[in-house]
Design an enzyme around this catalytic site. Structure first.
Site, PDB file in Angstrom:
ATOM      1  N   HIS A 102       0.809  -1.215   0.000  1.00 58.01           N
ATOM      2  CA  HIS A 102       0.000   0.000   0.000  1.00 58.01           C
ATOM      3  C   HIS A 102       0.844   1.267   0.000  1.00 58.01           C
ATOM      4  O   HIS A 102       0.338   2.329  -0.377  1.00 58.01           O
ATOM      5  CB  HIS A 102      -0.953   0.008   1.206  1.00 58.01           C
ATOM      6  CG  HIS A 102      -2.199  -0.782   0.969  1.00 58.01           C
ATOM      7  ND1 HIS A 102      -2.270  -2.141   1.193  1.00 58.01           N
ATOM      8  CD2 HIS A 102      -3.425  -0.407   0.527  1.00 58.01           C
ATOM      9  CE1 HIS A 102      -3.493  -2.563   0.895  1.00 58.01           C
ATOM     10  NE2 HIS A 102      -4.199  -1.539   0.484  1.00 58.01           N
ATOM     11  N   GLY A 103       2.073   1.188   0.413  1.00 53.50           N
ATOM     12  CA  GLY A 103       2.873   2.401   0.372  1.00 53.50           C
ATOM     13  C   GLY A 103       4.209   2.247   1.062  1.00 53.50           C
ATOM     14  O   GLY A 103       4.370   1.423   1.971  1.00 53.50           O
TER      15      GLY A 103
END
Length: 461
Positions: free
Chosen positions: A307-308
């Site tokens: 996700h990041g």
């Protein structure tokens, strides 16, 4: 007459012999679509597809080098995503630890997480002989670059669309259903998510320094609803556009906020990502057979990283990983003995806390938020938080209602009202769909005129 109409619809709007031309046109417009926002990184995607195409051919043809080609392809894809998504994060982390290394300036290519995972899906499906290797570079490029799902998912498995790449036709039913689904997604995004983003930003960004406890709850609940309608809206739009083009993508959301456990939540939320990690990471590591707890934590660590490139995403992933692991040994064994409302409240509370971790990539801001969230703030409530509820009352009501599985309830109600007449039922469904589509289109266009806040959250990933 009905039979003739059915035969005409079954032939399709496009013939089967036109697939090469249709694929060529779709590839061209997909590349133009991506290059419109990322003109340089379109070449990165082309290089990625070329290498995966070559690895796939070796896996499909060779008997002695299949495993080596698979490992090489996986290493290539992992290096691509690590270089462009995580290299800056790793360098900054080393600097924070006292090891001085230069921090490169690399912009994150839009959708790199999605198309890299789809490349991995292709190689794995060919290696497992679920699907044959793609022998036309342009057709593999179509799978990777298909514009409906290129920049924000869902993650479409190669086996899902492999046959439709070579042989598909579009019926009038496909266009009608796809258009309706697209407009539903557009309405979710523009009418609900965009308005909720203003509320969440009002408290979690602009008003963070003076955040009250009520403001913290209002802000994070607004974000909880916003991210659902934002991402599920995009998924609906992608599924709808794909349907209009003759592709049938799998569902990506199944009313996740109706869950009765965190395990149940993640079976309903971002299904394409969860099934990817289950089939390509969790099960190959041993799944439920051995080292189950370790396997769960590894999968959720990777989920957070996907996700990041930030510590809050890693913390967010491990937070849910620990909960899912504990539920397997505790809650799920007595799940049927606990009242459903208790399970629902328990699940939503943990999900909301999780979105609080997800939202803040700055730990100081996260600490301020959670202090206010648990009541450690200067004020328990304030006029701003009260106004955010009262002034947007119908937005809150609409958002909560549309989180629920209304389609099944509405269909059952319509069937009971009209009896067994298929003609009446079909006509009523058509009228309802047309009315909903027109309302969604008109409201969305009206809200988009002059709007400045239209970005999809998941384009960051």
């Amino acid at each position: 007459m009905a039979a003739a109409l059915a035969d005409r619809n079954s032939v399709g709007v496009f013939g089967k012999g036109q697939n090469k031309a249709k694929n060529f046109v779709l590839v061209c417009f997909s590349l133009i679509f991506y290059a419109w926002g990322e003109p340089l990184y379109v070449f990165l995607m082309l290089v990625s597809v070329f290498f995966n195409f070559r690895f796939g051919l070796i896996i499909g043809k060779s008997r002695n080098h299949r495993r080596a080609a698979l490992v090489g392809g996986l290493i290539f894809n992992i290096l691509v995503i690590c270089t462009f998504k995580y290299l800056v994060f790793f360098a900054q982390t080393l600097n924070d630890c006292g090891i001085n290394v230069p921090v490169p300036r690399i912009a994150l290519p839009i959708g790199i997480s999605f198309y890299t995972f789809q490349s991995i899906s292709y190689l794995m499906d060919v290696y497992r002989r679920v699907s044959p290797a793609q022998r036309r570079f342009s057709d593999l490029l179509l799978y990777i670059s298909m514009f409906p799902q290129l920049i924000a998912g869902p993650i479409v498995r190669y086996q899902t669309v492999a046959e439709e790449i070579h042989d598909r036709h579009v019926t009038s039913r496909d266009i009608a259903d796809g258009t309706y689904r697209f407009l539903i997604g557009l309405g979710k995004k523009v009418i609900i998510a965009n308005q909720l983003s203003e509320i969440s930003g009002q408290f979690l960004v602009d008003g963070l320094d003076s955040l009250s406890t009520a403001g913290a709850w209002v802000g994070i609940i607004a974000f909880t609803l916003q991210i659902y309608f934002d991402f599920s809206g995009y998924s609906d739009m992608a599924i709808g556009m794909g349907r209009c083009l003759g592709f049938h993508f799998n569902e990506n959301f199944r009313h996740p906020y109706c869950c009765t456990s965190i395990t149940d939540f993640w079976r309903r939320w971002h299904i394409s990502l969860g099934s990817f990690f289950r089939d390509y990471v969790y099960i190959p590591m041993g799944g439920n057979r051995r080292h189950q707890a370790l396997n769960i934590l590894v999968v959720w660590f990777l989920t957070g990283m996907w996700h990041g490139a930030s510590w809050n995403f890693i913390l967010w992933g491990l937070y849910f990983g620990v909960i899912v692991m504990l539920e397997k040994y505790t809650l799920l064994r007595v799940h049927d003995r606990i009242p459903r409302v208790v399970l629902h409240v328990y699940s939503l509370l943990l999900v909301i806390i999780g979105w609080g971790i997800f939202y803040f990539d700055n730990f100081d801001s996260m600490l301020i938020f959670f202090n206010a969230f648990i009541g450690q703030s200067a004020a328990l409530t304030d006029f701003v938080s009260q106004a955010a509820i009262t002034d947007n009352f119908w937005l809150w009501v609409m958002a909560i209602i549309f989180c629920m599985p209304l389609r099944g309830t509405a269909s059952a109600l319509l069937a009971s009202m009209l009896g067994r007449s298929s003609v009446l039922h079909g006509g009523a469904v058509l009228c309802v769909r047309v009315c909903i589509s027109l309302v969604m289109l008109m409201l969305s266009v009206a809200l988009l005129v002059g709007a400045t806040n239209n970005a999809f959250i998941y384009t960051r990933f």
